[in-house]
Design a protein around this motif. Structure first.
Motif, short mmCIF file in Angstrom:
data_model
loop_
_atom_site.label_atom_id
_atom_site.label_comp_id
_atom_site.label_asym_id
_atom_site.label_seq_id
_atom_site.Cartn_x
_atom_site.Cartn_y
_atom_site.Cartn_z
N ARG A 64 -2.72 -9.22 -1.90
CA ARG A 64 -3.22 -8.43 -0.76
C ARG A 64 -2.16 -7.47 -0.24
O ARG A 64 -2.47 -6.36 0.19
CB ARG A 64 -3.71 -9.36 0.36
CG ARG A 64 -5.13 -9.89 0.10
CD ARG A 64 -5.54 -10.98 1.08
NE ARG A 64 -5.33 -10.64 2.48
CZ ARG A 64 -6.12 -9.84 3.18
NH1 ARG A 64 -7.17 -9.31 2.63
NH2 ARG A 64 -5.84 -9.57 4.45
N MET A 67 -2.08 -4.42 -2.64
CA MET A 67 -3.15 -3.44 -2.52
C MET A 67 -3.20 -2.79 -1.15
O MET A 67 -4.06 -1.95 -0.89
CB MET A 67 -4.50 -4.07 -2.89
CG MET A 67 -4.85 -5.30 -2.10
SD MET A 67 -6.28 -6.14 -2.82
CE MET A 67 -7.55 -5.38 -1.80
N GLY A 68 -2.26 -3.16 -0.30
CA GLY A 68 -2.22 -2.54 1.03
C GLY A 68 -3.26 -3.11 1.97
O GLY A 68 -3.59 -2.49 2.98
N ALA A 69 -3.78 -4.31 1.67
CA ALA A 69 -4.78 -4.92 2.54
C ALA A 69 -4.13 -5.65 3.70
O ALA A 69 -4.81 -5.98 4.68
CB ALA A 69 -5.67 -5.88 1.75
N THR A 70 -2.85 -5.93 3.58
CA THR A 70 -2.12 -6.55 4.69
C THR A 70 -0.66 -6.08 4.60
O THR A 70 -0.11 -6.04 3.50
CB THR A 70 -2.25 -8.09 4.66
OG1 THR A 70 -1.60 -8.62 5.81
CG2 THR A 70 -1.65 -8.69 3.41
N LEU B 93 -12.33 -1.93 1.91
CA LEU B 93 -10.88 -1.78 2.14
C LEU B 93 -10.08 -1.84 0.85
O LEU B 93 -8.90 -1.51 0.84
CB LEU B 93 -10.40 -2.86 3.12
CG LEU B 93 -10.82 -2.64 4.58
CD1 LEU B 93 -10.47 -3.86 5.42
CD2 LEU B 93 -10.16 -1.40 5.15
N LEU B 249 -9.00 -8.07 10.06
CA LEU B 249 -9.24 -7.94 8.61
C LEU B 249 -7.97 -7.72 7.81
O LEU B 249 -7.96 -7.95 6.62
CB LEU B 249 -10.21 -6.78 8.35
CG LEU B 249 -11.59 -6.90 8.96
CD1 LEU B 249 -12.40 -5.65 8.70
CD2 LEU B 249 -12.32 -8.12 8.43
N MET B 250 -6.94 -7.21 8.45
CA MET B 250 -5.75 -6.82 7.67
C MET B 250 -4.54 -7.66 8.03
O MET B 250 -3.41 -7.20 7.88
CB MET B 250 -5.47 -5.32 7.85
CG MET B 250 -6.67 -4.49 7.42
SD MET B 250 -6.37 -2.73 7.38
CE MET B 250 -5.26 -2.56 6.01
N SER B 251 -4.76 -8.89 8.50
CA SER B 251 -3.60 -9.74 8.81
C SER B 251 -3.21 -10.54 7.58
O SER B 251 -3.99 -10.65 6.64
CB SER B 251 -3.92 -10.68 9.96
OG SER B 251 -4.88 -11.61 9.53
#
Ligand SMILES: Nc1ncnc2c1ncn2[C@@H]1O[C@H](COP(=O)(O)OP(=O)(O)OP(=O)(O)O)[C@@H](O)[C@H]1O
Ligand SMILES: [Mg+2]
Lengths: 320, 251
Positions: A64, A67-70, B93, B249-251
């Motif tokens: 994650r 992929m830049g999701a977090t 995303l 959603l992005m944590s």
């Protein structure tokens, strides 16, 4: 970046030129828990890079972040030449993702799923129709083009997710447990397709809990546990470095006493797991001779494999 | 901001066309019942309100209430399903879309749903003779703005929700009171001064203030300031939803 390792010898020269992922000190905390604790690694163009580790090791969290999701809490990260997470959007135009949990659109048919996902990349028109036909063939889903998602088997859903991840003809593919829960036929098909992608010079990063899958597909592996890197290397290298060439698994009445009295002297290393004794040895003859004199002991003689490495490094206890 | 939100909106439209468009005719049923039962039934006792037959007074209120309710439902239940159950936003995303694109696409979609629910009411009202003239078509942009406002507010609640049950509080504490004190069923002149001032601070009464004269042919006042209030709510809620959903959603 400061931490870039020496490129592995197993790769040829033009691969060495192309670094697809460069991660330095990648770190992610959730509250007091460290999901990923400062890992360094590189992935090179055209290789299949396996990320292995027990449940909760930090594989999905690492992917994650890639992929830049977090955003990472610390560390430096470049993927496909882009700084992540700052330029994640540009990078994702060249990325395909098969997530651990399917997130296909249940209200759509197979083709509608592909059209809709393509629209997120700004893709449409006759070129897209051709691409979708190709992908349906690639995923062996031509007969299901108009079928609803609810009517697909688990293997078909996974293949559709793979086809969806390829909609933008990505350079890098991230696959989080692409074959978990599939039957042997479905897994074989996915393996063939992943090999075909490697033949097209795409770069693959995948996680799996199936060691024979990693051994078969991956050029290089990284085993992590508790968010830290244990080892990195090719499957053959790791097996050679960590495990004796022969493994004999022995069980049966009196195996403990036999091992303490005779067996232990014939092997380099032994390990008791439940009712079974795992013997690791370079020269298997003396051990097999001794076992032939004890017919009540049942044994399996095999070559060392990646599962032995994995269990040796991460321990044999169950993870929750 | 560019048009990257458009594929998000189009995805929702595609689902709607597939699942709900065939039932569009049903959208005419409920407003018809309301206008007949309340407009004429209750109207028979009430007589005229502010110089208008009650059914004429009520029609404009129901248009606004429907815009609010539809955008709210879409922004709560449907959006929550996409976020938490189907993980549709997670898929987006992984493509070159950002949180802002997703939220903007969803908000514009909730406003589109408001149009889809309000337009039939306008038509039913016109057929019943409760609409003054063609000027009433200007109601549609106001409905759209109302949808943007309540859709954005609903997404803030969705961003905080742990389950569908959470939405009951939002209805009880926010939507239902607004519905009752924004001049939908009765003019605000009769209610206590404090409630009137409170209603002025909230978006629905401003929508009613524009929609009612447009539908009844009465003179319009302060159109811009009445539009500004729901637009301010929409902007603030958009920003807040972005912050909350990024965290979620992005944590
Ligand atoms: N969003 C989150 N909030 C809190 N903790 C999290 C979150 N995501 C992951 N974790 C924790 O971080 C650790 C690593 O999780 P991760 O999902 O990366 O493991 P994994 O290696 O992918 O495991 P598995 O093989 O089970 O998929 C776990 O202990 C998990 O509980
Ligand atoms: Mg995982």
């Amino acid at each position: 970046m400061g931490c870039v390792e020496r490129p592995p010898r197993s790769l040829n020269n033009n691969m060495i030129m192309d670094v697809v992922v460069e991660a330095c000190g990648l770190t992610k905390h959730y509250g007091a828990q460290t999901a990923v604790g400062g890992i360094d690694f590189s992935v090179y163009r055209g290789e299949c890079f396996g990320l292995l580790g027990p449940n909760g090791a930090g594989k999905t969290t690492t992917l994650r972040m890639l992929m830049g999701a977090t955003p990472p809490d610390a560390g430096e990260l470049r993927v496909l030449g882009h700084a992540i997470p700052q330029q994640a959007r540009e990078m994702r135009a060249r990325l395909g993702v098969v997530p651990q949990q399917d997130n296909l659109d249940p209200d759509f048919t197979v083709v509608e799923n592909l059209i809709t996902y393509a629209s997120y990349f700004g893709l449409r028109g006759p070129q897209l129709s051709r691409r979708i036909d190709d992908l349906l063939a690639f995923a062996a889903l031509e007969a299901k083009a108009g079928a609803g998602i609810g009517t697909l088997s688990g293997g078909m859903k996974r293949r559709l997710t793979l086809a969806r991840a390829l909609i933008n003809d990505p350079d890098l593919l991230i696959l989080d447990e692409p074959t978990t829960g599939l039957d042997p036929q479905a897994r074989q098909l996915i393996w063939q397709r992943l090999r075909a992608l490697l033949g097209q010079d795409k770069t693959l990063i995948l996680t799996t809990h199936y060691m024979e899958e990693a051994e078969r597909l991956c050029d290089r592996l990284m085993i992590i546990d508790n968010g830290r890197v244990l080892v990195t290397g090719s499957p053959a290298e790791l097996i050679r470095q960590h495990i004796e060439p022969h493994v004999v698994e022995i069980h049966g009445p009196g195996v403990d006493a036999w091992y303490d009295g005779i067996g232990h002297a014939l092997v380099r290393r032994g390990e008791r797991v439940g009712e079974t004794v795992f013997c690791y040895t370079v020269d298997d003859r003396p051990l097999l001779d001794a076992l032939s004199r004890r017919p009540e002991l049942r044994f399996m003689h095999r070559h060392a494999n990646l599962e032995d490495v994995f269990l040796k490094l991460t321990g044999k206890e169950l993870r929750e | 901001m560019t048009s990257r939100w458009l594929p998000v909106w189009r995805r929702n439209l595609r689902v709607w066309r597939k699942l709900s468009a065939p039932a569009l005719i049903g959208n005419f049923g409920e407003p018809l019942l309301y206008l007949l039962a309340l407009g004429y039934g209750l109207g028979g006792f009430v007589g005229e309100v502010k110089g208008l037959p009650y059914v004429v007074f009520l029609a404009s209120g129901i248009v606004c209430a429907s815009a609010m309710n539809t955008a709210t439902f879409e922004g709560l239940y449907s959006a929550y399903t996409r976020m938490a159950v189907q993980n549709t936003w997670g898929g987006m995303l992984a493509a070159p879309l950002a949180i802002e694109d997703i939220i903007l696409g969803e908000i514009v979609w909730t406003a589109t749903k408001s149009l889809i629910s309000a337009a039939p009411i306008l038509i039913v009202a016109a057929l019943l003779g409760a609409v003054h003239d063609w000027q009433a078509l200007w109601v549609l942009p106001v409905v759209f703005v109302t949808g943007l406002c309540f859709g954005a507010m609903a997404l803030v609640v969705t961003a905080l929700a742990k389950s569908y049950d959470f939405f009951i509080y939002y209805f009880t504490l926010v939507i239902t009171p607004l519905f009752l004190v924004s001049g939908v069923f009765f003019p605000l002149e009769g209610v206590p001064r404090a409630v009137q001032i409170g209603a002025q601070l909230l978006p629905l009464s401003h929508a009613v203030e524009i929609v009612r004269p447009l539908m009844t042919g009465q003179p319009l006042h302060d159109v811009l300031s009445h539009l500004l209030v729901p637009l301010l709510y929409a902007s603030a809620a958009f920003w807040l939803a972005t912050v909350l959903l990024r965290r979620r959603l992005m944590s």
